[in-house]
Write a protein that holds these residues in place. Structure first.
Motif, mmCIF file in Angstrom:
data_model
loop_
_atom_site.group_PDB
_atom_site.id
_atom_site.type_symbol
_atom_site.label_atom_id
_atom_site.label_comp_id
_atom_site.label_asym_id
_atom_site.label_seq_id
_atom_site.Cartn_x
_atom_site.Cartn_y
_atom_site.Cartn_z
ATOM 1 N N ASP A 177 0.701 -1.295 -0.110
ATOM 2 C CA ASP A 177 -0.038 -0.022 -0.047
ATOM 3 C C ASP A 177 0.899 1.056 -0.071
ATOM 4 N N LEU A 178 2.058 0.923 -0.136
ATOM 5 C CA LEU A 178 3.002 2.065 -0.001
ATOM 6 C C LEU A 178 3.642 2.342 -1.438
ATOM 7 N N PRO A 217 10.774 15.221 4.328
ATOM 8 C CA PRO A 217 9.946 15.912 4.917
ATOM 9 C C PRO A 217 8.816 15.109 5.758
ATOM 10 N N PRO A 218 7.932 15.637 6.526
ATOM 11 C CA PRO A 218 7.022 14.826 7.194
ATOM 12 C C PRO A 218 5.908 14.236 6.340
ATOM 13 N N GLY A 219 5.545 13.382 6.727
ATOM 14 C CA GLY A 219 4.353 12.521 5.839
ATOM 15 C C GLY A 219 4.542 11.996 4.485
ATOM 16 N N THR A 220 6.074 11.588 4.303
ATOM 17 C CA THR A 220 6.509 11.114 3.198
ATOM 18 C C THR A 220 6.604 9.600 3.332
ATOM 19 N N GLY A 221 6.237 8.970 4.474
ATOM 20 C CA GLY A 221 6.316 7.736 4.570
ATOM 21 C C GLY A 221 7.326 6.612 5.476
ATOM 22 N N LYS A 222 8.041 7.583 6.101
ATOM 23 C CA LYS A 222 9.011 7.159 6.750
ATOM 24 C C LYS A 222 8.846 6.092 7.816
ATOM 25 N N THR A 223 7.793 6.532 8.664
ATOM 26 C CA THR A 223 7.308 5.785 9.786
ATOM 27 C C THR A 223 6.527 4.490 9.064
ATOM 28 N N ILE A 350 -0.502 7.107 -5.295
ATOM 29 C CA ILE A 350 -0.825 7.128 -3.784
ATOM 30 C C ILE A 350 -2.401 7.375 -3.888
ATOM 31 N N SER A 377 1.021 11.843 3.205
ATOM 32 C CA SER A 377 0.003 12.157 4.303
ATOM 33 C C SER A 377 -1.124 13.466 4.070
ATOM 34 N N ARG A 380 -3.861 11.909 1.608
ATOM 35 C CA ARG A 380 -4.799 11.275 2.600
ATOM 36 C C ARG A 380 -5.761 12.161 3.118
#
Ligand code: ADP
Ligand code: MG
Length: 423
Positions: A177-178, A217-223, A350, A377, A380
């Motif tokens: 899903d990524l 940057p935040p929200g790019t799928g790292k976690t 995405i 993100s 989404r």
């Protein structure tokens, strides 16, 4: 679908073979069976295992076990204790090998496959059964066992408070899903192989592997990727946020860092995911706290000392701010993986994934073209706006207009969002 008689026979034969051969290990048991007979204290399934009516009800959800058992000539139902016993092994083996769906069950059960591989030229492979079987590290019960035994030690409470530990079976993120860049896919491939060939790497003395830094940057799928990797590799993930380790008692920070690394080593094989790595740079930039600087040095030293090959810990650091990390921090990682904002093509992919389960007809190409600079993100959130707007007018079937309106509403909130991030 496997029928009742098949499942009962499978379990009884599995128990029999597992009890008899110490060549078979706990990882040879199918996950359902392993979970059921798991011994938390010993961290394994102890021999012998017995099969009762109750076991079958819990493992497979079957009723009327007694009646099914009575129609099978190689089983005996013992009224006292409701135990199901195997009377003639050969008969049971033959029955299973000929029963419809029997070979499929065998191929999904390494214990059975190890026996039936050389039986009557059945199309069975132990290797295949083993590689498709989920390893014990995937299970919640495995983590619980480890935590239980750590809990009995002094100082363990602090150690466990610092980290969020998740078992692969509880991971919701899936690599499918990524949307990944080629580079990201390559890194995942490499690390998967490295874990698979860990013994080989140890033998040839190649230790510079297994420390990744995710930058973007935040929200790019790292976690999300770190978690999905845990699911894919079937090893638990230990998540820590540097700010959280530091914020409680400054004096304890260095000790906390050692505790977290110690915990990861105890949980091996696992992923140690250290989020908010930019904290290191921030800490160095302040003149104030000697304790904080000491903590950073402890962290860098701990990173140096931990190893995938030696300790079975895959270290993943993540940071939103590439520029503020210094050389001393960078060089500790073997690979830097870039997470850039998605390009138009990735944005479309995405959107297609996020909209997959949502009814309606959309032109995701158009939305992708209008969302330059948006993270995964953000996309989404746009879809979320669209869904909620639909619900306001009682609609669960969406239109392109809903998505376009989602973008507008999202944009209204952007000033707010940037403020949040730099806080
Ligand atoms: N490349 C991507 N493909 C699919 N979804 C993505 C992607 N990047 C981000 N997302 C979605 O955005 C959300 C936030 O991602 P997250 O992994 O928390 O980002 P980060 O850790 O980089 O801040 C997740 O729900 C994730 O599914
Ligand atoms: Mg994150």
């Amino acid at each position: 679908m496997a029928d009742d008689k098949l499942l009962i026979t499978e379990l009884v034969l599995t128990a029999h073979l597992y009890n008899q051969s110490d060549k078979l290990g706990v990882d040879d048991l199918p996950q359902k069976i392993r979970k059921h007979y798991w011994n938390e204290k010993e961290k394994t399934v102890k021999r012998p295992i017995y099969v009762t009516e109750g076991d079958i009800r819990t493992i497979y959800g079957l009723e009327n076990v007694k009646n099914s058992t009575k129609t099978l000539p190689f089983l005996e139902f013992e009224e006292f204790g409701s135990q199901i016993k195997l009377t003639v092994f050969d008969l049971a083996a033959k029955w299973l090998s000929k029963h419809p769906g029997g070979v499929d069950e065998i191929n999904g059960n390494p214990v059975l496959a190890s026996f039936f591989e050389n039986y009557d030229s059945l199309p069975v492979s132990y290797e295949k059964a083993k590689s498709s079987n989920t390893p014990k590290e995937s299970g919640r019960e495995w983590i619980m066992s480890l935590i239980k035994s750590i809990e009995t030690e002094k100082g363990s409470e602090e150690m466990l408070k610092l980290a969020h530990i998740v078992a692969p079976e509880d991971i919701k993120q899936n690599l499918k899903d990524l949307v990944l860049t080629k580079e990201q896919e390559n890194e995942i491939e490499k690390i998967t192989k490295a874990i698979q060939y860990r013994d080989y790497l140890k033998r040839i003395g190649l230790r510079e592997i297994g420390k990744l830094l995710f930058v973007g940057p935040p929200g790019t799928g790292k976690t999300s990727i770190a978690r999905a990797l845990s699911g894919k590799l079937g090893i638990p993930i230990v998540e820590v946020r540097l700010s959280q380790i530091a914020d409680q008692y400054l004096g304890e920070t260095a000790k906390n860092i050692d505790r977290v690394f110690e915990l990861a080593k105890r949980l091996n094989p696992c992923i140690l995911f250290i989020d908010e790595f930019d904290f290191v740079a921030k800490a160095r930039a302040t003149d104030e706290h000697a304790a904080l600087k000491r903590a950073v040095n402890t962290l860098l030293k701990a990173i140096d000392e931990i190893s995938l090959v030696e300790h079975g810990v895959l270290l993943i650091g993540a940071t939103n701010h590439p520029t503020i990390l210094d050389h001393a921090a960078w060089r500790r990682f073997d690979e830097i993986v870039d997470f850039t904002l998605p390009d138009k093509d990735m944005r479309k992919k995405i959107l297609d994934i996020v909209l997959r389960e949502i009814e309606g007809s959309f032109n995701t190409e158009e939305i992708a073209a209008k969302t330059e600079g948006y993270s995964g993100s953000d996309l989404r959130l746009i879809v979320r706006e669209a869904v909620l707007n639909g619900l306001i007018t009682e609609r669960t079937v969406l239109t392109q207009d809903d998505l376009l309106r989602g973008i507008t509403e999202f944009n209204k909130r952007i000033p707010l969002k940037t403020k949040d991030e730099t806080a």
